[in-house]
Motif scaffolding. Structure first.
Motif, mmCIF file in Angstrom:
data_model
loop_
_atom_site.group_PDB
_atom_site.id
_atom_site.type_symbol
_atom_site.label_atom_id
_atom_site.label_comp_id
_atom_site.label_asym_id
_atom_site.label_seq_id
_atom_site.Cartn_x
_atom_site.Cartn_y
_atom_site.Cartn_z
ATOM 1 N N ARG A 183 -3.808 3.590 -0.399
ATOM 2 C CA ARG A 183 -4.292 2.842 -1.559
ATOM 3 C C ARG A 183 -3.461 1.586 -1.772
ATOM 4 O O ARG A 183 -2.279 1.553 -1.450
ATOM 5 N N GLU A 184 -4.133 0.543 -2.281
ATOM 6 C CA GLU A 184 -3.411 -0.667 -2.682
ATOM 7 C C GLU A 184 -2.466 -0.278 -3.812
ATOM 8 O O GLU A 184 -2.873 0.390 -4.768
ATOM 9 N N THR A 215 -6.885 0.885 -5.386
ATOM 10 C CA THR A 215 -8.112 0.879 -4.601
ATOM 11 C C THR A 215 -7.838 1.435 -3.210
ATOM 12 O O THR A 215 -6.872 1.040 -2.554
ATOM 13 N N SER A 241 -3.597 -1.928 -7.470
ATOM 14 C CA SER A 241 -4.854 -1.534 -8.120
ATOM 15 C C SER A 241 -5.238 -0.080 -7.906
ATOM 16 O O SER A 241 -6.087 0.448 -8.612
ATOM 17 N N GLU A 292 -9.851 1.422 3.418
ATOM 18 C CA GLU A 292 -10.582 2.163 4.443
ATOM 19 C C GLU A 292 -9.696 2.388 5.651
ATOM 20 O O GLU A 292 -9.093 1.470 6.177
ATOM 21 N N CYS A 322 0.847 -1.197 0.000
ATOM 22 C CA CYS A 322 0.000 0.000 0.000
ATOM 23 C C CYS A 322 0.877 1.240 0.000
ATOM 24 O O CYS A 322 2.032 1.190 0.421
#
Length: 179
Positions: free
Chosen positions: A137-138, A143, A141, A146, A128
């Protein structure tokens, strides 16, 4: 929410992936004994009395669903084993039961939740990085992970009390129900 009738023992639904364990019967017997000692009546998902030997998979699945919902509706509270199950998240069926119980206005106490934040656990498992706005974020990806320092998804941490283990969860639910 009014307190349950003190002349009967409050029914506590014992949610969790323990139903999948080879020693599930022993686990639920132990939880029910702890409930008895606190003046509670433990109700395991397997107490629905569902016949799993006849019918198609869809028919059996429907009977299990209906049986568990019936047990939840007849309960005064829920303890939920929300330890990570087959990954970083709790068992999806148990999460559904927590949400259903919350919608019914039942008190829910979770246990087995790791101490670290969800963000810390995700970032330890997969790479991350923080973006320019500070969101985690990852790496692969993009993403968002949270954050907010919660030990699980905020919908779970905000709808449940969290205790270290089942015994503490049962003590907490007993106190919430005036036992």
């Amino acid at each position: 929410m009014p307190l349950p009738d003190q002349s009967r023992r409050p029914r506590i639904y014992l949610a969790g992936p323990d139903v999948f364990r080879p020693d599930a019967e022993r686990v639920f017997a132990g939880l029910k004994a702890q409930c008895d000692a606190l003046g509670l009546q433990g109700v395991a998902p397997t107490d629905a009395g569902v016949d799993t030997r006849r019918g198609s998979d869809d028919e059996i699945a429907q009977r299990i669903y209906e049986g568990n919902v019936r047990l939840l509706r007849g309960s005064d509270g829920v303890i939920a084993h929300l330890a990570p199950f087959r990954g970083l998240e709790p068992d999806a069926g148990t999460v559904f039961e927590v949400g259903y119980a919350a919608a019914l206005g039942l008190p829910v106490v979770a246990y087995g939740v790791p101490e670290a934040s969800y963000e810390q656990r995700v970032c330890a498992a997969i790479g991350c990085a923080r973006d320019a706005q500070g969101a985690m974020r990852e790496a692969g990806s993009g993403t968002m992970v949270e954050g907010l320092g919660q030990r699980m998804n905020l919908m779970l941490t905000r709808s449940t009390a969290i205790e270290a283990d089942a015994a503490a969860a049962l003590r907490r639910i007993a106190a919430l129900l005036g036992r």
